[in-house]
Design an enzyme around this catalytic site. Structure first.
Site, mmCIF file in Angstrom:
data_model
loop_
_atom_site.group_PDB
_atom_site.id
_atom_site.type_symbol
_atom_site.label_atom_id
_atom_site.label_comp_id
_atom_site.label_asym_id
_atom_site.label_seq_id
_atom_site.Cartn_x
_atom_site.Cartn_y
_atom_site.Cartn_z
ATOM 1 N N GLY A 179 -1.644 1.585 1.158
ATOM 2 C CA GLY A 179 -2.054 1.980 -0.183
ATOM 3 C C GLY A 179 -0.922 2.334 -1.139
ATOM 4 C CB ILE A 190 -12.466 -13.588 3.476
ATOM 5 C CG1 ILE A 190 -11.164 -13.901 4.230
ATOM 6 C CG2 ILE A 190 -12.947 -14.776 2.664
ATOM 7 C CD1 ILE A 190 -10.001 -14.327 3.363
ATOM 8 C CG HIS A 228 -0.057 -13.396 -2.897
ATOM 9 N ND1 HIS A 228 -0.706 -13.328 -1.679
ATOM 10 C CD2 HIS A 228 0.964 -14.269 -2.739
ATOM 11 C CE1 HIS A 228 -0.101 -14.153 -0.830
ATOM 12 N NE2 HIS A 228 0.920 -14.729 -1.442
ATOM 13 C CB ALA A 243 7.837 -7.528 -7.953
HETATM 14 C C1 GAR Z 1 1.234 -5.546 -0.483
HETATM 15 O O1 GAR Z 1 2.509 -6.091 -0.281
HETATM 16 C C2 GAR Z 1 0.319 -6.575 -1.116
HETATM 17 O O2 GAR Z 1 0.969 -7.383 -2.052
HETATM 18 C C3 GAR Z 1 -0.093 -7.371 0.088
HETATM 19 O O3 GAR Z 1 -0.310 -6.389 1.093
HETATM 20 C C4 GAR Z 1 0.543 -5.272 0.853
HETATM 21 C C5 GAR Z 1 -0.297 -4.012 0.820
HETATM 22 O O4 GAR Z 1 0.506 -2.870 0.768
HETATM 23 N N1 GAR Z 1 -1.255 -8.161 -0.165
HETATM 24 C C6 GAR Z 1 -1.436 -9.380 0.344
HETATM 25 O O5 GAR Z 1 -0.660 -9.907 1.115
HETATM 26 C C7 GAR Z 1 -2.699 -10.081 -0.116
HETATM 27 N N2 GAR Z 1 -2.671 -11.471 0.218
HETATM 28 P P1 GAR Z 1 -0.066 -1.453 0.308
HETATM 29 O O6 GAR Z 1 -1.313 -1.164 1.150
HETATM 30 O O7 GAR Z 1 1.036 -0.483 0.585
HETATM 31 O O8 GAR Z 1 -0.403 -1.538 -1.163
#
Ligand code: GAR
Length: 203
Positions: A16, A97, A114, A184
């Site tokens: 998160g 999904i 992404h 980013a």
């Molecule tokens: C992030 O890097 C996000 O961009 C990626 O999962 C991670 C979640 O991190 N999402 C994907 O790969 C979707 N295809 P977080 O739980 O620390 O935000």
């Protein structure tokens, strides 16, 4: 000026940090046209739920495996989203999904972050560290992150914003993932949430 804020539900599966970036942006006045009113996780042990709790935001766990079917899972999701009177759904590391009928129901109301420059390293099977593994394996020198609207094609919806990040010699997937987040994702996502929220409330 319109004082109504878009009601945002953030859907998560993991740590998160992107959720946290949105919550911080709200505090810092970067996100003013929307407010996070609900966090839904598809996993009980997602640290993101802890972050929601700390911020005083209702958190809900809806796990597909306990719902029995995709339909029942999406029915539960829809009920929670409707009850919250959700205007905008943000997928922030949400790994389940969503069906075509679900995303069509919320056309231009779901956005996703992404961790690559779409159309590179995206689509089915590309999530989390796998995306950075693929970027390193291909030897690209530039990667980044993309925020896009969600449609029925995995990572195929209209692009809202992108930001490039350099790959450096000696990078591991973990190091690259962290740099892409810092340089980013955590900047791009809150800004995109503000842009789309502003459109929704018509401010
Ligand atoms: C992030 O890097 C996000 O961009 C990626 O999962 C991670 C979640 O991190 N999402 C994907 O790969 C979707 N295809 P977080 O739980 O620390 O935000």
């Amino acid at each position: 000026m319109n004082s109504r804020k878009a009601r945002i539900a953030v859907l998560v599966s993991g740590g998160g940090t992107n959720l946290q970036a949105i919550l911080d942006a709200e505090k810092e006045g970067i996100l003013t046209s929307g407010e996070v009113t609900l966090v839904i996780s598809d996993r009980a042990d997602a640290y993101a739920l802890e972050r929601a709790k700390k911020a005083g935001i209702p958190g809900k766990e809806i796990a597909k495996k306990f719902c029995g079917s995709q339909e029942a899972f999406e029915q539960k999701l829809t009920e929670a989203l409707e009850e919250n009177r959700t205007d905008l759904i943000v997928l922030a590391g949400f790994l389940s999904i969503l069906s075509e009928s679900f995303v069509k129901h919320y056309e231009r109301r779901i956005i996703n972050i992404h961790p690559s420059l779409i159309p590179s390293f995206c689509g089915a099977g590309y999530y989390g560290l796998k995306v950075h593994d693929a970027a390193l394996a291909r030897g690209v020198k530039i990667t980044g992150a993309t925020v896009h609207f969600v449609n029925e094609i995995p990572d195929g919806g209209e692009i809202i914003a992108q930001k490039a990040v350099e790959v450096e010699p000696g990078d591991t997937s973990e190091i690259l993932q962290r740099r892409v987040m810092e340089q980013a994702e955590w900047i791009l996502l809150p800004r995109a949430v503000e842009t789309v929220s502003r459109e929704i409330v018509g401010a």
